[in-house]
Motif scaffolding. Structure first.
Motif, PDB file in Angstrom:
ATOM      1  N   PRO A 452       0.810  -1.226   0.000  1.00  0.00           N
ATOM      2  CA  PRO A 452       0.000   0.000   0.000  1.00  0.00           C
ATOM      3  C   PRO A 452       0.837   1.267   0.000  1.00  0.00           C
ATOM      4  CG  PRO A 452      -0.301  -1.257   2.043  1.00  0.00           C
ATOM      5  CD  PRO A 452       0.497  -2.099   1.130  1.00  0.00           C
ATOM      6  N   LYS A 453       1.968   1.267   0.692  1.00  0.00           N
ATOM      7  CA  LYS A 453       2.809   2.468   0.725  1.00  0.00           C
ATOM      8  C   LYS A 453       3.304   2.826  -0.669  1.00  0.00           C
ATOM      9  CE  LYS A 453       6.932   4.450   2.869  1.00  0.00           C
ATOM     10  NZ  LYS A 453       8.078   4.206   3.783  1.00  0.00           N
ATOM     11  N   GLN A 454       3.744   1.828  -1.419  1.00  0.00           N
ATOM     12  CA  GLN A 454       4.230   2.081  -2.777  1.00  0.00           C
ATOM     13  C   GLN A 454       3.114   2.589  -3.681  1.00  0.00           C
ATOM     14  OE1 GLN A 454       5.518  -1.415  -4.940  1.00  0.00           O
ATOM     15  NE2 GLN A 454       6.968  -0.232  -6.191  1.00  0.00           N
ATOM     16  N   LEU A 455       1.917   2.020  -3.546  1.00  0.00           N
ATOM     17  CA  LEU A 455       0.791   2.451  -4.379  1.00  0.00           C
ATOM     18  C   LEU A 455       0.314   3.847  -4.001  1.00  0.00           C
ATOM     19  CD1 LEU A 455      -1.366  -0.797  -4.736  1.00  0.00           C
ATOM     20  CD2 LEU A 455       0.553   0.005  -6.102  1.00  0.00           C
ATOM     21  N   GLY A 459       0.355   7.232  -6.447  1.00  0.00           N
ATOM     22  CA  GLY A 459      -0.907   7.870  -6.795  1.00  0.00           C
ATOM     23  C   GLY A 459      -2.046   6.914  -7.092  1.00  0.00           C
ATOM     24  N   LEU A 460      -1.855   5.613  -6.881  1.00  0.00           N
ATOM     25  CA  LEU A 460      -2.894   4.638  -7.207  1.00  0.00           C
ATOM     26  C   LEU A 460      -3.868   4.414  -6.058  1.00  0.00           C
ATOM     27  CD1 LEU A 460      -0.737   1.977  -9.096  1.00  0.00           C
ATOM     28  CD2 LEU A 460      -2.083   3.836 -10.056  1.00  0.00           C
ATOM     29  N   LEU A 461      -3.462   4.754  -4.833  1.00  0.00           N
ATOM     30  CA  LEU A 461      -4.327   4.603  -3.665  1.00  0.00           C
ATOM     31  C   LEU A 461      -4.295   5.881  -2.843  1.00  0.00           C
ATOM     32  CD1 LEU A 461      -3.469   1.059  -2.183  1.00  0.00           C
ATOM     33  CD2 LEU A 461      -5.411   1.656  -3.627  1.00  0.00           C
ATOM     34  N   GLU A 462      -5.357   6.083  -2.058  1.00  0.00           N
ATOM     35  CA  GLU A 462      -5.395   7.140  -1.055  1.00  0.00           C
ATOM     36  C   GLU A 462      -5.878   6.537   0.253  1.00  0.00           C
ATOM     37  OE1 GLU A 462      -7.598  10.581  -2.099  1.00  0.00           O
ATOM     38  OE2 GLU A 462      -6.442  11.005  -3.911  1.00  0.00           O
ATOM     39  N   ARG A 463      -5.277   6.975   1.344  1.00  0.00           N
ATOM     40  CA  ARG A 463      -5.672   6.448   2.644  1.00  0.00           C
ATOM     41  C   ARG A 463      -7.079   6.875   3.013  1.00  0.00           C
ATOM     42  NH1 ARG A 463      -1.661   4.248   5.713  1.00  0.00           N
ATOM     43  NH2 ARG A 463       0.482   4.650   5.037  1.00  0.00           N
ATOM     44  N   ARG A 464      -7.786   5.974   3.662  1.00  0.00           N
ATOM     45  CA  ARG A 464      -9.092   6.288   4.224  1.00  0.00           C
ATOM     46  C   ARG A 464      -9.072   5.938   5.722  1.00  0.00           C
ATOM     47  NH1 ARG A 464      -9.559   9.196   0.650  1.00  0.00           N
ATOM     48  NH2 ARG A 464     -11.123   9.256  -0.992  1.00  0.00           N
ATOM     49  N   ASP A 465     -10.203   5.614   6.273  1.00  0.00           N
ATOM     50  CA  ASP A 465     -10.278   5.309   7.698  1.00  0.00           C
ATOM     51  C   ASP A 465      -9.813   3.878   7.969  1.00  0.00           C
ATOM     52  OD1 ASP A 465     -11.275   7.812   8.109  1.00  0.00           O
ATOM     53  OD2 ASP A 465     -13.355   7.175   7.910  1.00  0.00           O
ATOM     54  N   ARG A 466     -10.039   3.444   9.180  1.00  0.00           N
ATOM     55  CA  ARG A 466      -9.687   2.077   9.575  1.00  0.00           C
ATOM     56  C   ARG A 466     -10.968   1.354   9.986  1.00  0.00           C
ATOM     57  NH1 ARG A 466      -4.900   2.008  13.498  1.00  0.00           N
ATOM     58  NH2 ARG A 466      -3.777   2.226  11.527  1.00  0.00           N
ATOM     59  N   GLN A 467     -11.068   0.084   9.629  1.00  0.00           N
ATOM     60  CA  GLN A 467     -12.250  -0.694  10.007  1.00  0.00           C
ATOM     61  C   GLN A 467     -12.379  -0.765  11.519  1.00  0.00           C
ATOM     62  OE1 GLN A 467     -11.084  -4.045   6.969  1.00  0.00           O
ATOM     63  NE2 GLN A 467     -13.101  -4.529   7.785  1.00  0.00           N
ATOM     64  N   ALA A 514      -8.771   4.066  -0.661  1.00  0.00           N
ATOM     65  CA  ALA A 514      -9.615   4.355  -1.827  1.00  0.00           C
ATOM     66  C   ALA A 514      -8.768   4.170  -3.079  1.00  0.00           C
ATOM     67  CB  ALA A 514     -10.166   5.775  -1.773  1.00  0.00           C
ATOM     68  N   VAL A 515      -9.311   3.460  -4.057  1.00  0.00           N
ATOM     69  CA  VAL A 515      -8.609   3.225  -5.315  1.00  0.00           C
ATOM     70  C   VAL A 515      -8.797   4.440  -6.220  1.00  0.00           C
ATOM     71  CG1 VAL A 515      -8.397   1.716  -7.333  1.00  0.00           C
ATOM     72  CG2 VAL A 515      -9.009   0.743  -5.106  1.00  0.00           C
ATOM     73  N   ASN A 516      -7.697   4.980  -6.717  1.00  0.00           N
ATOM     74  CA  ASN A 516      -7.748   6.072  -7.685  1.00  0.00           C
ATOM     75  C   ASN A 516      -8.015   5.452  -9.048  1.00  0.00           C
ATOM     76  OD1 ASN A 516      -7.333   8.213  -9.448  1.00  0.00           O
ATOM     77  ND2 ASN A 516      -5.625   9.044  -8.267  1.00  0.00           N
ATOM     78  N   ARG A 517      -9.304   5.304  -9.387  1.00  0.00           N
ATOM     79  CA  ARG A 517      -9.704   4.561 -10.570  1.00  0.00           C
ATOM     80  C   ARG A 517      -9.091   5.119 -11.854  1.00  0.00           C
ATOM     81  NH1 ARG A 517     -11.192  -0.496  -9.586  1.00  0.00           N
ATOM     82  NH2 ARG A 517     -12.743  -0.632  -7.924  1.00  0.00           N
ATOM     83  N   GLU A 518      -9.146   6.432 -12.021  1.00  0.00           N
ATOM     84  CA  GLU A 518      -8.649   7.037 -13.255  1.00  0.00           C
ATOM     85  C   GLU A 518      -7.166   6.756 -13.459  1.00  0.00           C
ATOM     86  OE1 GLU A 518      -9.548  11.180 -13.197  1.00  0.00           O
ATOM     87  OE2 GLU A 518     -11.529  10.885 -14.086  1.00  0.00           O
TER      88      GLU A 518
END
Length: 742
Positions: A452-455, A459-467, A514-518
């Protein structure tokens, strides 16, 4: 008798009621294109001083337009909306700023002589269309800034603040480089327009660059008067709006494509600012404020060359449900904001339950090594993309601030993922892109083998909350479990519905992203695109279907598509209808992101992408030979085969093949059962099937009920039709179509 509603839209009606009569007629007759319908309007305007004649003139215009169909008036409604947007609120200021820079003194005087903002907007639309369009771009870009919905913001690592005047930008060189960097052909239009933006209360002075260029050649079918279809080709317009703010060392870019946003930003920095992109690439920073949900305190880190004496969070602002609702808590440097929040807001206060942090203030007391002077650094982070460190004049303070944010895990900077790493993780990225949900957990990323850190840095992922809730499926325990702290570092405890211990879970598994779909979509297309001999990979037919270009097989061009979520029956049905309308292109290849898919989609062979991975360090991640083999193997059935048949690809998915027709994707057991019976009857030589027999076991009384209205409309009379007798249905084959009476 009820009054018939007028086809006029609200913007058109308001324009007719409010605009001065002569400018009103000019606005109504100023066409945007050759294809707009001809609407006969009065040629002359009454005396402007005769109020009764002017009122009659407006009524006459309404009567004439009321006689037209609503679809004929759509261009007029769009035009009226554009004009009125620049005649109210900040639209007025946007138009005035651009007019003052783009027109000469004589035209500016004519513009200012118009009696009100609406008349000035109409005058600009009619007499200075290019200026009007630049003002539109400025207006909408400023709206993105004001609502913090700007697509991307990049930071330029400049030693000194470099002011820039719009008129001194070498637009010719910029256009030449953009053509090269964006792959724009010579015959395709590409223009650059520049505007100086004055400082406002909300924004410092900046420079705006508007890039407009033609997109990939596309087409639509036009119905001629003789009933035949004719393809009409056109180039859709692409626009990129860039704002450079020297005092912030920031470049902000609005555009549809994330790749285009970054490329235009880099080209601008290199050409207009003389910035060394290779040595100091643009920085794309993201700020993660989720850590403040659990605590409003920050530890005192160790930074080489500095003595950090004290760290405080004196300010925190959260949003409550809607972005317009906010709660701001401010304390002094002597206060502990955590204690104040618990004392006055409760132990489980709003900061732990808020939808998101919109502002965090951090105060740092420090001194530099070898310097006895005490210093204070104030850091203010607004949302996920803005930080006041960008505007600090002292480069050492900026570096210290960003180093502190990295130590606290708040800052993540963009770092381009190496092509070799992207090829290695290609299969996992495809699986991530095929997911229905736009949110993914740390556990799911771990199962895919993704870091996840690399993504995030890429720019492919953005952090969100925690379950805070997990699903427990043990032999003696099932249901939702709560998450509690654990004594073991890096772990949390799962607690069952009745307080039972359900074991420990790595805390990273519960992090949500969150997946950066674009950006993910563009990244995958970049790796696949070398397969295509022609095409730019920007023809998005549907959010789940993209035309990449065309492969050359046996000397012919074979359309190449990229599709995802074909395991979802609704998506499959929607895309099948779309692809059957594109059957003029011939049998193509659809690369499926997932393993579950039909054999064909419209008149195209579906090939699971992950089954065609290339070996070694090839330029393309896919095997060209494997794709050609799969296409040759499925080409005959894609054209309908030689006999009608239904081929199942799963219990709820199958494909109907009828000679001479594009394959039709069947979704659901009822649709499969209906066409299996019709195909069997056609092969037996008795094509008509009684509706009772046809629908037996389906729970429906008519085949139409088994399909969505849009799908049924596309297949009735093409694949299925009523039989010779009432109450019968039949499969339409080439022989039956030829035998049907005209």
């Amino acid at each position: 008798m009820p009054r018939k509603s007028l086809p006029l839209g609200p913007e058109s009606r308001a324009l007719i009621e409010e605009a001065r009569a002569d400018l009103l007629l000019a606005a109504l007759t100023a066409k945007d294109g050759e294809n707009e319908p001809e609407i006969p309007l009065p040629a002359d305007v009454p005396n402007l001083a005769d109020e009764e004649a002017i009122d009659a003139f407006r009524d006459r215009l309404v009567e004439i337009l009321a006689e037209r169909d609503a679809d004929e008036l759509e261009p007029l409604e769009t035009r009226a909306r554009r004009i009125r947007h620049l005649a109210e609120g900040k639209g007025t200021t946007s138009l005035e700023v651009v007019v003052a820079q783009k027109l000469d003194d004589e035209l500016i005087s004519l513009f200012e002589d118009q009696p009100d903002p609406l008349c000035r907007s109409i005058w600009a639309f009619v007499h200075a269309r290019g200026v009007f369009e630049d003002a539109e771009s400025f207006h909408y870009t400023r709206q993105y800034r004001d609502h913090r919905k700007l697509y991307d913001a990049f930071e330029v690592d400049l030693e000194t603040i470099m002011p820039l005047e719009a008129g001194k930008i070498d637009t010719a060189t910029l256009v030449e480089r953009l053509r090269k960097d964006l792959g724009i052909k010579k015959e395709v239009s590409c223009t650059v327009s520049t505007v100086d933006l004055p400082a406002t209360e909300a924004h410092p002075a900046s420079t705006m660059v508007i890039v407009r260029h033609g997109g990939r050649l596309s087409s639509v079918f036009h119905l001629r008067d003789d009933g035949r279809r004719r393809a009409m080709y056109y180039r859709p317009p692409n626009e990129v709006s860039l704002i450079y703010t020297p005092s912030l060392r920031q470049i902000e870019v609005c555009a549809d494509s994330p790749v285009e946003r970054r490329q235009v930003g880099e080209t601008f920095a290199e050409i207009a600012l003389g910035h060394d992109i290779t040595g100091k690439p643009l920085t794309w920073k993201r700020y993660n404020l989720s850590r403040f949900r659990t605590s409003l305190r920050l530890e005192r880190p160790e930074i080489e060359g500095y003595d950090i004496a004290q760290v405080r969070v004196p300010e925190a602002e959260v949003r409550l449900g809607l972005w317009r609702r906010k709660l701001l808590l401010k304390v002094t440097m002597d206060d502990d904001i955590e204690e104040i929040a618990q004392q006055y807001l409760g132990a489980r206060n709003v900061f732990r339950r808020a939808d998101g942090f919109s502002r965090i203030g951090i105060a740092v007391s420090y001194s530099r090594a070898g310097d006895a002077r005490k210093r204070t650094l104030n850091i203010t982070i607004s949302g996920t993309r803005s930080c006041n460190l960008q505007s600090h004049k002292d480069p050492e303070e900026r570096s210290l601030g960003f180093a502190l944010l990295r130590e606290w895990g708040i800052l993540s900077a963009f770092r381009q993922i190496a092509p070799s790493d992207l090829r290695a993780m290609f299969g996992a990225l495809v699986s991530l892109h095929d997911r229905v949900e736009d949110e993914v957990s740390g556990q799911q990323l771990r199962e895919l083998g993704l870091d996840p850190k690399q993504l995030i840095e890429g720019g492919l992922l953005e952090r969100r909350d925690r379950q805070d809730v997990v699903l427990i499926e043990e032999e003696d325990m099932e249901g939702e479990g709560a998450i509690e702290p654990s004594e073991r570092p890096g772990m949390v405890r799962a607690v069952g519905p009745f307080g039972e211990e359900a074991g420990e879970i790595p805390i990273e598994d519960l992090d949500l992203y969150a997946v950066n779909r674009e950006w993910l979509h563009e990244t995958l297309l970049r790796l696949i695109r070398p397969l295509a001999k022609r095409g730019g990979g920007r023809d998005a037919i549907d959010p789940d279907l993209t035309l990449i270009g065309a492969m050359e097989i046996d000397g012919a061009e074979v359309p190449l598509y990229f599709a995802r979520r074909l395991n979802d029956l609704k998506t499959l049905a929607r895309l099948d209808v779309l692809m059957r309308t594109r059957n003029q292109a011939g049998v193509g290849i659809v690369l499926s992101a997932g393993p579950d898919h039909p054999a064909h989609l419209g008149p195209n062979v579906v090939v699971p992408l992950l089954n065609q991975l290339a070996t070694g360090e090839a330029e393309c991640v896919l095997s060209r030979d494997g794709l050609e083999l799969a296409w040759r193997g499925g080409r005959e059935l894609a054209a309908g085969g030689d006999v009608p048949r239904v081929l199942k690809s799963g219990p709820q998915s199958a494909t109907l093949h009828v000679p001479g027709k594009p394959p039709f994707a069947l979704t659901g057991a009822d649709q499969i059962r209906i066409f299996e019976r019709l195909a069997a009857a056609a092969l037996a030589g008795s094509p008509d099937v009684q509706v009772k027999t046809l629908m037996d076991g389906t729970g429906s009384r008519s085949p139409q009920q088994a399909f969505r209205p849009k799908t049924w409309k596309s297949i009735e009379g093409v694949y299925i039709d009523k039989g010779a007798k009432r109450g019968y249905w039949r499969l339409i084959t080439a022989q039956q179509a030829a035998a049907s009476p005209v």
